[in-house]
Motif scaffolding. Structure first.
Motif, PDB file in Angstrom:
ATOM      1  N   ASP A 143       0.824  -1.217   0.000  1.00 30.88           N
ATOM      2  CA  ASP A 143       0.000   0.000   0.000  1.00 30.88           C
ATOM      3  C   ASP A 143       0.851   1.256   0.000  1.00 30.88           C
ATOM      4  N   GLU A 144       2.029   1.154   0.601  1.00 27.81           N
ATOM      5  CA  GLU A 144       2.888   2.340   0.654  1.00 27.81           C
ATOM      6  C   GLU A 144       3.426   2.695  -0.731  1.00 27.81           C
ATOM      7  N   VAL A 145       3.612   1.681  -1.577  1.00 29.64           N
ATOM      8  CA  VAL A 145       4.057   1.964  -2.949  1.00 29.64           C
ATOM      9  C   VAL A 145       2.948   2.728  -3.680  1.00 29.64           C
ATOM     10  N   THR A 146       1.706   2.243  -3.557  1.00 33.84           N
ATOM     11  CA  THR A 146       0.576   2.920  -4.218  1.00 33.84           C
ATOM     12  C   THR A 146       0.480   4.364  -3.740  1.00 33.84           C
ATOM     13  N   GLU A 147       0.604   4.532  -2.450  1.00 32.85           N
ATOM     14  CA  GLU A 147       0.504   5.877  -1.863  1.00 32.85           C
ATOM     15  C   GLU A 147       1.638   6.787  -2.369  1.00 32.85           C
ATOM     16  N   PHE A 148       2.831   6.202  -2.445  1.00 25.93           N
ATOM     17  CA  PHE A 148       4.004   6.981  -2.831  1.00 25.93           C
ATOM     18  C   PHE A 148       3.865   7.574  -4.242  1.00 25.93           C
ATOM     19  N   ASN A 160      -5.464   3.441  -7.109  1.00 26.34           N
ATOM     20  CA  ASN A 160      -6.149   2.185  -7.509  1.00 26.34           C
ATOM     21  C   ASN A 160      -5.227   1.151  -8.151  1.00 26.34           C
ATOM     22  N   LYS A 161      -3.925   1.417  -8.170  1.00 25.96           N
ATOM     23  CA  LYS A 161      -3.057   0.400  -8.779  1.00 25.96           C
ATOM     24  C   LYS A 161      -2.341  -0.404  -7.697  1.00 25.96           C
ATOM     25  N   ASN A 162      -2.086  -1.646  -8.005  1.00 25.58           N
ATOM     26  CA  ASN A 162      -1.430  -2.551  -7.065  1.00 25.58           C
ATOM     27  C   ASN A 162      -0.120  -3.041  -7.645  1.00 25.58           C
ATOM     28  N   THR A 163       0.885  -3.178  -6.796  1.00 30.71           N
ATOM     29  CA  THR A 163       2.195  -3.607  -7.277  1.00 30.71           C
ATOM     30  C   THR A 163       2.226  -5.126  -7.413  1.00 30.71           C
ATOM     31  N   MET A 164       2.707  -5.570  -8.557  1.00 33.92           N
ATOM     32  CA  MET A 164       2.816  -7.008  -8.826  1.00 33.92           C
ATOM     33  C   MET A 164       4.265  -7.487  -8.704  1.00 33.92           C
ATOM     34  N   PHE A 165       5.239  -6.616  -9.022  1.00 35.70           N
ATOM     35  CA  PHE A 165       6.641  -7.059  -9.103  1.00 35.70           C
ATOM     36  C   PHE A 165       7.515  -5.826  -8.923  1.00 35.70           C
ATOM     37  N   MET A 166       8.717  -6.031  -8.428  1.00 33.14           N
ATOM     38  CA  MET A 166       9.649  -4.897  -8.277  1.00 33.14           C
ATOM     39  C   MET A 166      11.058  -5.353  -8.657  1.00 33.14           C
ATOM     40  N   ILE A 167      11.790  -4.455  -9.304  1.00 27.43           N
ATOM     41  CA  ILE A 167      13.189  -4.764  -9.631  1.00 27.43           C
ATOM     42  C   ILE A 167      14.041  -3.509  -9.401  1.00 27.43           C
TER      43      ILE A 167
END
Ligand SMILES: Cc1cc2nc3c(=O)[nH]c(=O)nc-3n(C[C@H](O)[C@H](O)[C@H](O)COP(=O)(O)O)c2cc1C
Length: 507
Positions: free
Chosen positions: A483-488, A495-502
């Motif tokens: 949720d903090e990524v979405t907020e950031f 309304n977007k959700n993180t699926m993967f990070m690199i």
């Protein structure tokens, strides 16, 4: 349970969010010394040795991004090429001895916790050096175990409701996931990792197939039970995630239905951790397709969900292939690839970043996407240090091939925090978050859409790994506070959700 009851996906997704997801609250301890054996062993099958051919084919960057149409595809007609693809998808590429833990064998694609819970099966017609059959790939011994003799491709054609690519492929790979081999460490989050770790392998497979000029397509829509039964899987423990038909075949194969006998082939225990997580099973069944009608209808919803809505063109990417990248083969890159364990704070160049993004996001042929180049994944980026690019946060606008500056500033501390308070994202040059509008995806594709979004993000993530190493840039996959990524990145990422990070950077 039904594919349209998407509350099950929301329960799972929200319940496995870091840091406070309800399914992550139970105390759990993982001892790396008790890591499950990372290979599936059939006790009674005599293996067929695979030729160990590691010759080089195309330059890496071309292999990652090439598009091969059905009518331009070569035919996959020999065991040598098949073996080459399998080895560079999931073979052992290095061995490291860790004090107290012993030898670890690392594989061609990255995998959370190096737990290697994804297996590869294949279903083929007669090809040079291999009889028609159903096989399991054993990367430890570099051999194929034959489960069934004869041409069973029509079972997969049937299970995919006559998918055109499956129907015309001499060889179809099937990727499976053994839940407990990864949940031993990551518990209920395993079902996210299933797609992460399968996606990185598939990125390698697609690149290898491109280098041989074989057509591929990633098939996410199939009748689960039929595919799992063909592979003789114990479905409470191991399930199929995706199919990849390879090459084109003009020959006709038997159309009449084939009876699938149960084999119950004995294997060594799949894992030394035996807790079957009910939340994983629940979501897997809720996202399963149970009839041909359901598969056809699922596939027909394949118009993509695009969010190319912004018009500014702040920093247009400048991809460029220099002599080094043109000279580096995909095989060299895969063998060199490894997840960075520490980054210096040095910058990468704008050209390197441009080339990596441009070639990794070219498009993937997937059955839930209508056209090559469609995508349900958006990239949000923190730039810590890239030459000739302002530090700040960006959105990648694929349509205009540009990075839109959302906010200028130094965000190393924030990056570190978002990446689960690890040093890597703070020290790397660039952090990339692969996000999707999950509500829209689930509305269209039901629970199966969760599998699709996780898989597409992870294949692009796997391509980022390869593209980075082809540009002499290091990379690592990473975990994040959802949720903090979405907020950031809000309001853009609302309304977007993180699926993967690199994270990309310099050693
Ligand atoms: C999706 C994904 C997430 C990962 N998350 C982390 C992480 O949070 N921290 C970390 O140190 N490594 C992370 N890794 C790296 C893995 O630990 C690494 O891939 C594994 O040890 C195998 O090593 P290799 O990639 O060098 O072959 C991640 C890898 C992937 C694919």
């Amino acid at each position: 349970m039904n594919n349209d009851e998407t509350q099950i996906t929301w329960n799972y997704h929200n319940g496995t969010k870091h840091p406070n997801g309800i399914f992550l609250m139970k105390p759990h301890f993982y001892d790396p010394a008790l890591r499950p054996y990372p290979y599936k062993i059939y006790k009674t099958l005599k293996g067929i040795p695979l030729p160990n051919d590691k010759h080089s084919t195309l330059p890496a960057i071309k292999s990652i991004s090439e598009f091969i149409s059905q009518n331009k595809s070569n035919n996959l007609s020999d065991l040598q090429s098949l073996s080459h693809i399998l080895y560079f998808s999931s073979g052992i590429t290095k061995t490291i001895n860790y004090a107290g833990l012993g030898e670890f064998e690392f594989r061609a694609a990255s995998c959370t916790g190096a737990l290697y819970h994804i297996e590869i099966y294949l279903v083929c017609r007669d090809i040079l050096g291999l009889d028609a059959g159903v096989y399991h790939f054993d990367p430890k011994q570099m051999k194929l175990d034959q489960l069934r003799k004869g041409d069973f491709r029509s079972v997969l054609v049937n299970a995919t409701a006559d998918n055109f690519d499956v129907k015309h492929a001499p060889v179809i790979l099937v990727y499976t996931d053994i839940f407990t081999r990864n949940s031993t460490k990551y518990r209920t989050r395993e079902y996210r990792h299933a797609f992460w770790d399968c996606g990185t392998i598939i990125a390698n497979t697609l690149a290898m197939c491109n280098s041989h000029h074989f057509r591929t397509k990633v098939i996410m829509g199939f009748v689960d039970d039929v595919v799992n039964s063909l592979l003789d899987l114990n479905q409470e423990k191991e399930v199929s995630l995706a199919l990849i038909p390879i090459g084109k075949d003009i020959s006709v194969f038997p159309e009449e239905p084939i009876e699938i006998e149960k084999l119950n082939l004995p294997t060594e225990p799949l894992s030394n951790y035996n807790y079957d997580d009910p939340e994983i099973t629940k979501l897997h069944y809720a996202s399963s397709l149970t009839s041909l009608r359901q598969v056809s209808s699922w596939r027909s919803k394949n118009s993509s969900i695009q969010s190319y809505d912004s018009s500014t063109k702040d920093d247009v990417l400048e991809p460029k292939l220099d002599e080094i990248s043109v000279g580096t083969s995909i095989e060299t890159v895969i063998v060199k690839r490894g997840s960075a364990r520490k980054f210096s704070r040095k910058s990468i160049s704008f050209q390197q970043l441009s080339t990596i993004i441009y070639y990794s996001t070219h498009g993937i042929c997937m059955d839930f996407l209508q056209n090559y180049g469609d995508s349900i994944i958006d990239l949000y980026i923190i730039v810590n240090s890239v030459e000739n690019l302002k530090s700040g946060i960006y959105y990648f606008n694929k349509k205009s091939n540009s990075l839109e500056l959302l906010k200028e500033g130094i965000f190393r501390n924030e990056a570190m925090h978002l990446g689960l308070d690890q040093d890597l994202p703070g020290d790397g040059s660039v952090c990339i978050f692969f996000m999707t509008d999950l509500e829209k995806v689930l509305d269209k594709l039901g629970n199966r859409g969760y599998r699709a979004a996780q898989m597409e993000a992870s294949i692009i993530g796997g391509r980022f790994y390869l593209a980075a190493y082809s540009q002499k840039v290091e990379a690592t996959g990473l975990t994040f506070y959802d949720d903090e990524v979405t907020e950031f990145f809000s309001p853009h990422s609302k309304n977007k959700n993180t699926m993967f990070m690199i994270v990309l950077g310099k050693k």
